[in-house]
Design a protein around this motif. Structure first.
Motif, PDB file in Angstrom:
ATOM      1  N   ALA A  69      -8.560  -3.030  -8.396  1.00 29.31           N
ATOM      2  CA  ALA A  69      -7.218  -3.492  -8.034  1.00 29.31           C
ATOM      3  C   ALA A  69      -6.104  -2.612  -8.589  1.00 29.31           C
ATOM      4  CB  ALA A  69      -7.030  -4.930  -8.504  1.00 29.31           C
ATOM      5  N   THR A  86       5.885  -5.575   4.817  1.00 31.15           N
ATOM      6  CA  THR A  86       4.563  -6.112   5.187  1.00 31.15           C
ATOM      7  C   THR A  86       3.439  -5.426   4.433  1.00 31.15           C
ATOM      8  OG1 THR A  86       4.076  -4.598   7.020  1.00 31.15           O
ATOM      9  CG2 THR A  86       5.431  -6.522   7.518  1.00 31.15           C
ATOM     10  N   LEU A  87       3.777  -4.389   3.652  1.00 34.04           N
ATOM     11  CA  LEU A  87       2.750  -3.661   2.898  1.00 34.04           C
ATOM     12  C   LEU A  87       2.777  -4.131   1.451  1.00 34.04           C
ATOM     13  CD1 LEU A  87       0.769  -1.183   2.590  1.00 34.04           C
ATOM     14  CD2 LEU A  87       2.785   0.142   2.040  1.00 34.04           C
ATOM     15  N   LEU A  88       1.584  -4.350   0.866  1.00 32.11           N
ATOM     16  CA  LEU A  88       1.474  -4.812  -0.532  1.00 32.11           C
ATOM     17  C   LEU A  88       2.366  -6.036  -0.740  1.00 32.11           C
ATOM     18  CD1 LEU A  88       1.535  -1.332  -2.336  1.00 32.11           C
ATOM     19  CD2 LEU A  88      -0.451  -2.691  -1.739  1.00 32.11           C
ATOM     20  N   ASP A  89       2.201  -7.016   0.184  1.00 34.44           N
ATOM     21  CA  ASP A  89       3.116  -8.153   0.202  1.00 34.44           C
ATOM     22  C   ASP A  89       2.554  -9.379  -0.516  1.00 34.44           C
ATOM     23  OD1 ASP A  89       1.137  -8.441   2.072  1.00 34.44           O
ATOM     24  OD2 ASP A  89       2.424  -9.270   3.633  1.00 34.44           O
ATOM     25  N   ARG A  90       1.832  -9.153  -1.594  1.00 35.06           N
ATOM     26  CA  ARG A  90       1.375 -10.267  -2.419  1.00 35.06           C
ATOM     27  C   ARG A  90       1.842 -10.058  -3.841  1.00 35.06           C
ATOM     28  NH1 ARG A  90      -3.130 -13.272  -0.688  1.00 35.06           N
ATOM     29  NH2 ARG A  90      -3.880 -12.598   1.322  1.00 35.06           N
ATOM     30  N   GLY A 127      -2.322 -12.861  -8.675  1.00 37.44           N
ATOM     31  CA  GLY A 127      -3.678 -12.867  -8.125  1.00 37.44           C
ATOM     32  C   GLY A 127      -4.715 -12.497  -9.175  1.00 37.44           C
ATOM     33  N   TRP A 143       2.410   1.210  -6.461  1.00 32.88           N
ATOM     34  CA  TRP A 143       3.160   2.467  -6.300  1.00 32.88           C
ATOM     35  C   TRP A 143       3.415   2.803  -4.838  1.00 32.88           C
ATOM     36  CZ3 TRP A 143      -1.214   2.255  -9.601  1.00 32.88           C
ATOM     37  CH2 TRP A 143      -0.907   2.209 -10.957  1.00 32.88           C
ATOM     38  N   GLY A 144       2.635   2.203  -3.940  1.00 33.86           N
ATOM     39  CA  GLY A 144       2.800   2.502  -2.513  1.00 33.86           C
ATOM     40  C   GLY A 144       3.872   1.661  -1.836  1.00 33.86           C
ATOM     41  N   ASP A 176      11.487  -0.136   3.005  1.00 33.92           N
ATOM     42  CA  ASP A 176      11.705  -0.401   4.437  1.00 33.92           C
ATOM     43  C   ASP A 176      10.565  -1.201   5.055  1.00 33.92           C
ATOM     44  OD1 ASP A 176       9.944   1.779   4.108  1.00 33.92           O
ATOM     45  OD2 ASP A 176      10.293   2.410   6.160  1.00 33.92           O
ATOM     46  N   ASN A 177       9.462  -1.419   4.314  1.00 34.93           N
ATOM     47  CA  ASN A 177       8.319  -2.088   4.927  1.00 34.93           C
ATOM     48  C   ASN A 177       7.785  -3.232   4.059  1.00 34.93           C
ATOM     49  OD1 ASN A 177       6.103  -2.874   6.361  1.00 34.93           O
ATOM     50  ND2 ASN A 177       5.135  -0.855   6.434  1.00 34.93           N
ATOM     51  N   GLN A 202      -1.418   2.897   0.403  1.00 35.51           N
ATOM     52  CA  GLN A 202      -0.409   3.910   0.763  1.00 35.51           C
ATOM     53  C   GLN A 202       0.220   4.572  -0.467  1.00 35.51           C
ATOM     54  OE1 GLN A 202       2.204   3.194   4.002  1.00 35.51           O
ATOM     55  NE2 GLN A 202       0.621   2.292   5.279  1.00 35.51           N
ATOM     56  N   VAL A 253      -4.418  -5.486   0.700  1.00 40.03           N
ATOM     57  CA  VAL A 253      -3.181  -4.699   0.771  1.00 40.03           C
ATOM     58  C   VAL A 253      -2.143  -5.333   1.683  1.00 40.03           C
ATOM     59  CG1 VAL A 253      -4.173  -2.481   0.152  1.00 40.03           C
ATOM     60  CG2 VAL A 253      -4.203  -3.203   2.539  1.00 40.03           C
ATOM     61  N   ARG A 256       7.224   0.259  -0.300  1.00 37.61           N
ATOM     62  CA  ARG A 256       8.370   0.948   0.281  1.00 37.61           C
ATOM     63  C   ARG A 256       9.419  -0.084   0.651  1.00 37.61           C
ATOM     64  NH1 ARG A 256       7.597   5.973   2.938  1.00 37.61           N
ATOM     65  NH2 ARG A 256       9.442   5.264   4.019  1.00 37.61           N
ATOM     66  N   TYR A 293       0.332  -9.466  -6.858  1.00 39.36           N
ATOM     67  CA  TYR A 293      -1.024  -9.097  -7.280  1.00 39.36           C
ATOM     68  C   TYR A 293      -1.310  -9.433  -8.732  1.00 39.36           C
ATOM     69  CZ  TYR A 293      -1.117  -6.901  -2.767  1.00 39.36           C
ATOM     70  OH  TYR A 293      -1.067  -6.701  -1.410  1.00 39.36           O
ATOM     71  N   PRO A 325      -4.672   0.222  -7.709  1.00 38.78           N
ATOM     72  CA  PRO A 325      -3.600   0.654  -6.802  1.00 38.78           C
ATOM     73  C   PRO A 325      -2.660  -0.473  -6.359  1.00 38.78           C
ATOM     74  CG  PRO A 325      -5.715   1.554  -6.098  1.00 38.78           C
ATOM     75  CD  PRO A 325      -6.009   0.536  -7.162  1.00 38.78           C
ATOM     76  N   VAL A 326      -3.211  -1.697  -6.152  1.00 34.34           N
ATOM     77  CA  VAL A 326      -2.317  -2.776  -5.721  1.00 34.34           C
ATOM     78  C   VAL A 326      -1.573  -3.386  -6.910  1.00 34.34           C
ATOM     79  CG1 VAL A 326      -3.587  -3.334  -3.620  1.00 34.34           C
ATOM     80  CG2 VAL A 326      -4.170  -4.526  -5.722  1.00 34.34           C
TER      81      VAL A 326
END
Lengths: 145, 385
Positions: A86, A101-105, A110, A93-94, A98-99, B132, B226, A96, A107, A88-89
């Motif tokens: 886990a 919907t990415l990594l939207d928990r 979790g 670091w990923g 503008d988005n 990403q 993710v 953004r 964590y 990376p999540v």
């Protein structure tokens, strides 16, 4: 033996193709970065992670009574490897701006849920081992066969 | 004091045995094999000029294979860590004396080094890519593809070398000491069965906590996925209009779709597109990063647009996007996909007009196709000859 030699030869050719792909499709800077990550992964595992696990196992596991060790070791194994998975999540670091919907928990929350579930599993495991071994003299092994 | 580097003989636990390593390693090998094959499928799907056309059916094929790719990669993390733990003492084995046999031993240890380095590389870069996160200077796609071949090659060499050990391990009881190192004489903190049980639980948990990004049933429990699968109009977004450099001016009333073929060029406004025969299809959008989501799309069948410019059946089509940044701004829609009745130039998603992040004014949606090739903000379809 002949089959094994053939298998090994196929392996060498396949790996050689990979090296050729890598070298022919990367610039020098990219190649340097790949080598850094190839070597870095081994160094981080062999020189950091593995010794840490070794020391942690020695310090934390050995002093425990035998009937607790199995569940605790399994719990540590599950939680430890899931934490590595886990990274990376958890770091996020990923992400953004503008988005969304990415990594939207959440964590980190979790991770705590996983930790609590593992802890509950360890407690249940200990109770099961305990109930099986009461009356026996050979620890966790008495229930088998 | 002897320094901090241990010797092989100092590792005395019976847990670090070939009996354990072979069992965990076999499943690890299965995971790597599945990840390799599904990875090749994804790369082939993205080759513009395919000698054998990539199939258009089943429509969920790409979703399944790429979900498997990430699931087996995730399961491989605990498996690899336990595998490396069981064989860790061998890292400190004394170097052989120079001889013919010594050279072979060194080669074998070298191949293990390559295997470990490439395996860790694949899992680390794959997991980071799914989130990403790109903390490196190389192209993920090129490096992950090339190192996959290195990892599988080194794995084949490793299996060839260890086959007798693997066979003997599977052929005898897990507690058998027949193949143990001479110094592995003390019983471990737990039994081998317990260690293996813990490993299988960890591998299963790795899948369950991540696979919700592609398996709707697992969404609630996949705390490390993710994506939750939520998003505007019910579908997550891989790259926004802003990230792709698509501006409001690009998609205003001046928008025109150009279709170029042997019969000439046809220009259509969005209203004119909406006036053509519309078709509705339920199709998944599936990303190489292992997330996917199903949606109901409606729009103009691509084949209808190609008929306007008299494109022969089987023609490949160059799809040009308005995007200014990033890859995949120009993609090839192969003939079999272009002719497929489910391949649409979609105008709506789940009953609503596409939002700009979903590709407004119009986007490609086709069955069994990588998400990166479901091109958004389409401005030109050019029949290739």
């Amino acid at each position: 033996m002949r089959g094994r030699l053939a298998l090994g030869a196929v392996g060498v050719v396949v790996a050689g193709y990979g090296v050729w792909l890598l070298v022919s499709r990367s610039s020098t800077d990219q190649l340097r970065s790949v080598v850094t990550w190839l070597v870095g992964g081994v160094v981080v595992h062999d020189a950091v992670l593995a010794p840490l696990v070794l020391v942690a196992g020695w310090l934390a596991l050995r002093p425990l009574p035998a009937w607790v060790r199995g569940p605790v070791a399994c719990g540590a194994l599950v939680l430890g490897t899931l934490t590595v998975l886990a990274v990376p999540v958890l770091g996020g670091w990923g992400r953004r701006g503008d988005n969304p919907t990415l990594l939207d928990r959440d964590y980190v929350a979790g991770w705590w849920v996983v930790a609590l579930v593992v802890l509950a599993g360890v407690v249940v495991g200990c109770l099961v081992v305990r109930s099986r071994t009461t009356g026996g003299h050979h620890g966790a092994r008495s229930g088998r066969r | 004091m002897r320094g901090v580097v241990p010797r092989e003989a100092e590792f005395t636990s019976r847990l670090r045995s070939a009996a354990v390593a072979a069992r965990v390693g076999s499943w690890l090998g299965v995971c790597f094999a599945i990840a390799f094959v599904t990875g090749l499928i994804s790369h082939y799907a993205q080759v513009p000029d395919q000698p054998i056309p990539f199939p258009t059916a089943p429509s969920w094929g790409y979703r399944l294979t790429q979900g498997l790719h990430v699931a087996t990669g995730s399961a491989a993390v605990p498996l690899l860590l336990v595998k490396l733990w069981t064989v860790y003492p061998k890292l400190f084995a004394p170097l052989p004396r120079p001889s013919r046999r010594g050279v072979l031993t060194m080669l074998e240890r070298g191949s293990i080094g390559v295997l470990v380095a490439s395996a860790v590389f694949q899992l680390a870069t794959g997991l980071a890519n799914a989130a990403q996160w790109y903390p490196w200077a190389f192209s993920f796609r090129t490096a992950h593809f090339a190192v996959a071949w290195i990892a599988i090659g080194a794995l084949l060499v490793h299996v060839a070398v260890k086959l007798p050990v693997i066979r003997a391990a599977w052929g005898s009881d897990v507690d058998s000491v027949g193949q143990d190192r001479p110094s592995a004489t003390r019983s471990g903190a737990v039994s081998r069965r317990t260690l293996l049980r813990g490993t299988w639980i960890a591998a299963a948990a790795a899948v369950v906590t991540t696979a919700g990004a592609t398996v709707p049933l697992l969404r609630k429990v996949s705390v490390f996925a993710v994506r939750t699968g939520e998003g505007p109009q019910g579908v997550p977004i891989n790259r926004t209009a802003q990230a792709a450099g698509v501006t409001a001016d690009d998609v205003d009333r001046s928008y025109l779709l150009q279709v170029v073929g042997p019969g000439g060029t046809v220009s259509l406004t969005r209203d004119e597109l909406a006036g053509l025969r519309q078709r509705t299809r339920d199709l998944p959008i599936a990303c190489v990063e292992g997330w996917s989501a199903g949606a109901t799309w409606s729009g103009v069948p691509i084949r209808d647009l190609l008929d306007l410019v008299e494109a022969p059946r089987g023609s490949d089509v160059l799809v040009v996007s308005l995007q200014r940044r990033g890859h995949y701004g120009r993609t090839v829609l192969q003939g079999n996909f272009a002719d497929h009745p489910s391949t649409l130039l979609a105008l709506t998603i789940n009953g609503e007009q596409l939002s700009v992040d979903h590709g407004y004014p119009a986007r490609i949606i086709a069955p069994n196709r990588p998400g990166v090739l479901q091109t958004k903000w389409v401005t030109r379809l050019e029949v290739m000859t």
